[in-house]
Design a protein around this motif. Structure first.
Motif, PDB file in Angstrom:
ATOM      1  N   VAL A 134      72.357  74.983  53.831  1.00  0.00           N
ATOM      2  CA  VAL A 134      72.630  74.344  55.364  1.00  0.00           C
ATOM      3  C   VAL A 134      73.968  74.916  56.116  1.00  0.00           C
ATOM      4  O   VAL A 134      74.956  74.604  55.190  1.00  0.00           O
ATOM      5  CB  VAL A 134      72.419  72.974  55.368  1.00  0.00           C
ATOM      6  CG1 VAL A 134      72.784  72.218  56.813  1.00  0.00           C
ATOM      7  CG2 VAL A 134      70.963  72.469  54.720  1.00  0.00           C
ATOM      8  N   GLY A 135      73.816  75.460  56.981  1.00  0.00           N
ATOM      9  CA  GLY A 135      75.044  76.033  57.671  1.00  0.00           C
ATOM     10  C   GLY A 135      75.110  77.356  57.920  1.00  0.00           C
ATOM     11  O   GLY A 135      73.975  78.086  57.889  1.00  0.00           O
ATOM     12  N   GLU A 159      71.137  73.986  60.193  1.00  0.00           N
ATOM     13  CA  GLU A 159      72.645  74.315  60.772  1.00  0.00           C
ATOM     14  C   GLU A 159      73.346  72.976  60.776  1.00  0.00           C
ATOM     15  O   GLU A 159      72.781  71.865  61.019  1.00  0.00           O
ATOM     16  CB  GLU A 159      72.322  74.865  62.099  1.00  0.00           C
ATOM     17  CG  GLU A 159      71.745  74.209  63.180  1.00  0.00           C
ATOM     18  CD  GLU A 159      71.596  74.811  64.454  1.00  0.00           C
ATOM     19  OE1 GLU A 159      72.706  75.256  64.758  1.00  0.00           O
ATOM     20  OE2 GLU A 159      70.634  74.780  64.921  1.00  0.00           O
ATOM     21  N   GLN A 160      74.609  72.747  60.872  1.00  0.00           N
ATOM     22  CA  GLN A 160      75.308  71.623  60.720  1.00  0.00           C
ATOM     23  C   GLN A 160      75.551  71.286  62.424  1.00  0.00           C
ATOM     24  O   GLN A 160      75.907  72.164  63.108  1.00  0.00           O
ATOM     25  CB  GLN A 160      76.806  72.059  60.067  1.00  0.00           C
ATOM     26  CG  GLN A 160      76.526  72.243  58.687  1.00  0.00           C
ATOM     27  CD  GLN A 160      76.314  70.981  57.590  1.00  0.00           C
ATOM     28  OE1 GLN A 160      76.282  69.881  58.424  1.00  0.00           O
ATOM     29  NE2 GLN A 160      76.155  71.191  56.516  1.00  0.00           N
ATOM     30  N   PRO A 161      75.501  69.940  62.608  1.00  0.00           N
ATOM     31  CA  PRO A 161      75.565  69.341  63.746  1.00  0.00           C
ATOM     32  C   PRO A 161      77.019  69.701  64.258  1.00  0.00           C
ATOM     33  O   PRO A 161      78.009  69.383  63.272  1.00  0.00           O
ATOM     34  CB  PRO A 161      75.235  67.969  63.976  1.00  0.00           C
ATOM     35  CG  PRO A 161      75.236  67.747  62.474  1.00  0.00           C
ATOM     36  CD  PRO A 161      75.022  68.713  61.521  1.00  0.00           C
ATOM     37  N   LYS A 162      77.415  69.954  65.396  1.00  0.00           N
ATOM     38  CA  LYS A 162      78.830  70.258  65.766  1.00  0.00           C
ATOM     39  C   LYS A 162      79.495  68.782  66.119  1.00  0.00           C
ATOM     40  O   LYS A 162      80.657  68.766  66.149  1.00  0.00           O
ATOM     41  CB  LYS A 162      78.674  71.157  67.233  1.00  0.00           C
ATOM     42  CG  LYS A 162      78.232  72.491  66.829  1.00  0.00           C
ATOM     43  CD  LYS A 162      78.649  73.299  68.216  1.00  0.00           C
ATOM     44  CE  LYS A 162      77.872  74.755  67.919  1.00  0.00           C
ATOM     45  NZ  LYS A 162      77.929  75.680  69.123  1.00  0.00           N
ATOM     46  N   GLU A 164      78.576  64.556  66.345  1.00  0.00           N
ATOM     47  CA  GLU A 164      77.590  63.176  66.400  1.00  0.00           C
ATOM     48  C   GLU A 164      76.537  63.039  67.445  1.00  0.00           C
ATOM     49  O   GLU A 164      77.046  63.129  68.584  1.00  0.00           O
ATOM     50  CB  GLU A 164      78.251  61.967  66.038  1.00  0.00           C
ATOM     51  CG  GLU A 164      77.285  60.676  65.583  1.00  0.00           C
ATOM     52  CD  GLU A 164      77.933  59.401  65.344  1.00  0.00           C
ATOM     53  OE1 GLU A 164      77.376  58.189  65.159  1.00  0.00           O
ATOM     54  OE2 GLU A 164      79.379  59.546  65.501  1.00  0.00           O
TER      55      GLU A 164
END
Length: 562
Positions: free
Chosen positions: A74-75, A141-144, A146
């Motif tokens: 993830v990422g 992908e990581q959320p930028k 919250e």
């Protein structure tokens, strides 16, 4: 022997399925068997259709399970060689390595969207859309921040890119894709991806692609764009393909106005290119009911529609529908000649709507009158009675000429031009055109001088100039409608009857031409066949008893037939 051959074939079909099934099971049960993924991916490169389908199903089960189990990196995906050569943990190396295999699988499935066999294409599409849903539920992908909205855009662009193939006709596959467009998020990202795909294909370097994109690409793009239909109300945005625990109000995908903006961008990016003539007509056919109602700013279509009006022929005819929508519902305006125009230099028509349609107040001053009617007048030629879109043209022409505030010279020019064209028109067209002309005379009493001019000019000195393109200079109001009197001697009795209406005072209520717009020669012929003939006319009071009469008649006594 035949039974044995059939059993052998079924066995061969089951062997790849069993072998791939064992490989998938081995990978899922033990990370030490991860290299078996290469065998599964190799089956996707097979030449055998059945083996490819089994490989696609195997990949669906394998990577679907890995996504759900969170065993993919993830990422931002790093380079595989750099990670493998580093001193990072075995689990991280495994996830990065498997993520690269997953990317290879998705790329190959994207290539299979143009496979010669439809069954393979359909299965590849279904698998990719399954991955889209799983990636949305288990993002890679990581959320930028919250509450950041995540959607697998990269994977989805692979899907849309395969649907917009420049070499293969994807109309059948696009019909299968329509079921996914029922979901609001899929539809939203389809519009974005389609805009990007069109830009990518058309923005190639001249050295690499000196020619325009092929017709197949444009047809695929048009089919996909036409399949996008937006809801009419905000509350209808409730169906999402990627499931979320909560739909946040700050997400653009949850607002109809954002859908309209993306829809507008998609169509503008498509229409700004030089389209094939056949596609030009298809776009204009759906412009008024499938495109304009969903645009955030419908007036942005002014350039496209006015340019279409300048083309002439069927293109100009079809553009009238879109112009009518802009005039009727969006107050399309054009600055008067000499007045400052918009900054973009758009050609715009100035209309004043002081009354509801169909009786708007139109400008009566010739200087202020736009050249829209001049273009409409120029479309009237002998071919107008034979084109496929005749009914649509006369329906719109009837609307455009419905205002009682139009100048008399303009209405007279249309009535005279139609009367002149009627001399060579077929009967089915005459049965519609003659009531059309009479309705113009009913709406504009000042034009009735055309049929009440006893000292009219001779036929060889008719002041009307049929070659003049400007209706204001045609001198139609100085002429008369002698053509209608000529048509009173038409060979078809219904045409003769319709042309004879001008001999009496015209009734106040107009005659509806709606039932006559789509009248065909076949229907006219069928109506003539169904007419009952006249009853026999009695010619003699006493029925004849013979050729020379009765036996006691004088004629029978002195004459015989020999």
């Amino acid at each position: 022997m035949e039974a044995e051959a059939g059993g052998t074939e079924r066995g061969r079909a089951r062997d790849p399925r069993r072998a791939l099934g064992r490989l998938v099971q081995a990978v899922l049960c033990s990370r030490g068997e991860a290299n078996a993924v290469f065998d599964v991916l190799a089956a996707l490169q097979s030449e055998d259709q059945e083996e490819i389908q089994e490989a696609v199903r195997a990949c669906s089960r394998l990577f679907g399970a890995l996504l759900e189990r969170g065993e993919l990196f993830v990422g931002q995906l790093p380079s595989e060689d750099m990670v493998m050569a580093g001193s990072q943990g075995a689990m991280r190396k495994y996830k990065v390595w498997m993520r690269h295999r997953y990317c290879s699988c998705c790329n190959r499935l994207g290539e299979l969207l143009v496979h010669p066999t439809f069954q393979v294409k359909e299965l590849a599409l279904g698998t990719l859309m399954k991955f889209v849903q799983l990636e949305g539920a288990h993002p890679l992908e990581q959320p930028k921040w919250e509450g950041h909205y995540l959607f697998p855009r990269t994977l989805f662009r692979v899907v849309v890119g395969g649907l917009l193939s420049p070499t293969d006709d994807q109309s059948l596959l696009l019909s299968q894709f329509r079921e996914y467009l029922e979901f609001d998020d899929v539809r939203y990202h389809t519009m974005q991806a389609a805009s990007d795909a069109v830009a990518q294909v058309t923005n190639q370097q001249p050295e690499a692609r000196p020619l325009q994109p092929p017709l197949t690409f444009w047809n695929n793009a048009f089919t996909l764009l036409c399949a996008v239909s937006l809801p009419l109300q905000e509350q209808d945005l409730s169906t999402f393909y990627v499931k979320h625990v909560e739909l946040l109000d700050k997400w653009k995908v949850t607002h109809l106005r954002e859908h309209r903006k993306v829809f507008q961008t998609m169509w503008l990016s498509f229409l700004k290119h030089k389209l094939p003539l056949s596609l030009y007509k298809k776009v204009l056919l759906v412009m008024h009911d499938s495109i304009l109602p969903h645009l955030a700013q419908p007036t942005l279509m002014i350039d496209f529609l006015t340019s279409a009006c300048d083309v002439g022929g069927a293109i100009s005819l079809l553009a009238l529908n879109g112009l009518f929508i802009l005039i009727h519902k969006h107050n399309l305006v054009r600055t008067v000649e000499g007045a400052p125009g918009p900054a973009q230099g758009w050609r715009r028509l100035r209309w004043w709507f002081l009354e509801p349609w169909p009786t708007p107040v139109w400008p009566c001053s010739p200087r202020e009158h736009p050249d829209f009617y001049r273009k409409l007048y120029g479309l009237l030629d002998p071919s107008i009675f034979h084109v496929k879109y005749r009914a649509r043209f006369f329906h719109l022409a009837d609307l455009f000429l419905s205002s009682s505030h139009l100048p008399a010279y303009l209405v007279a020019a249309f009535a005279k031009r139609l009367s002149r064209l009627a001399l060579t028109a077929p009967p089915e067209a005459l049965l519609m055109v003659l009531p059309f002309i009479c309705n113009l005379l009913r709406r504009h009493p000042a034009c009735r001088v055309l049929v009440h001019r006893p000292q009219g000019p001779e036929l060889d000195s008719d002041p009307y100039d049929p070659e003049e393109e400007d209706p204001a200079q045609s001198r139609a109001l100085e002429s008369c409608l002698w053509e209608l009197q000529t048509l009173q001697r038409h060979y078809h009795p219904e045409v003769s009857k319709a042309a004879s209406v001008i001999n009496q005072a015209l009734s106040v209520p107009e005659v509806s031409i709606a039932p006559l717009l789509e009248l065909t020669a076949y229907e006219v012929f069928e109506q003539d066949l169904k007419k009952k003939g006249p009853e026999p006319v009695p010619l003699e009071f006493i029925p004849a008893q013979g050729l020379l009469g009765r036996r006691d008649d004088l004629c029978a006594q002195f004459f015989t037939l020999s």
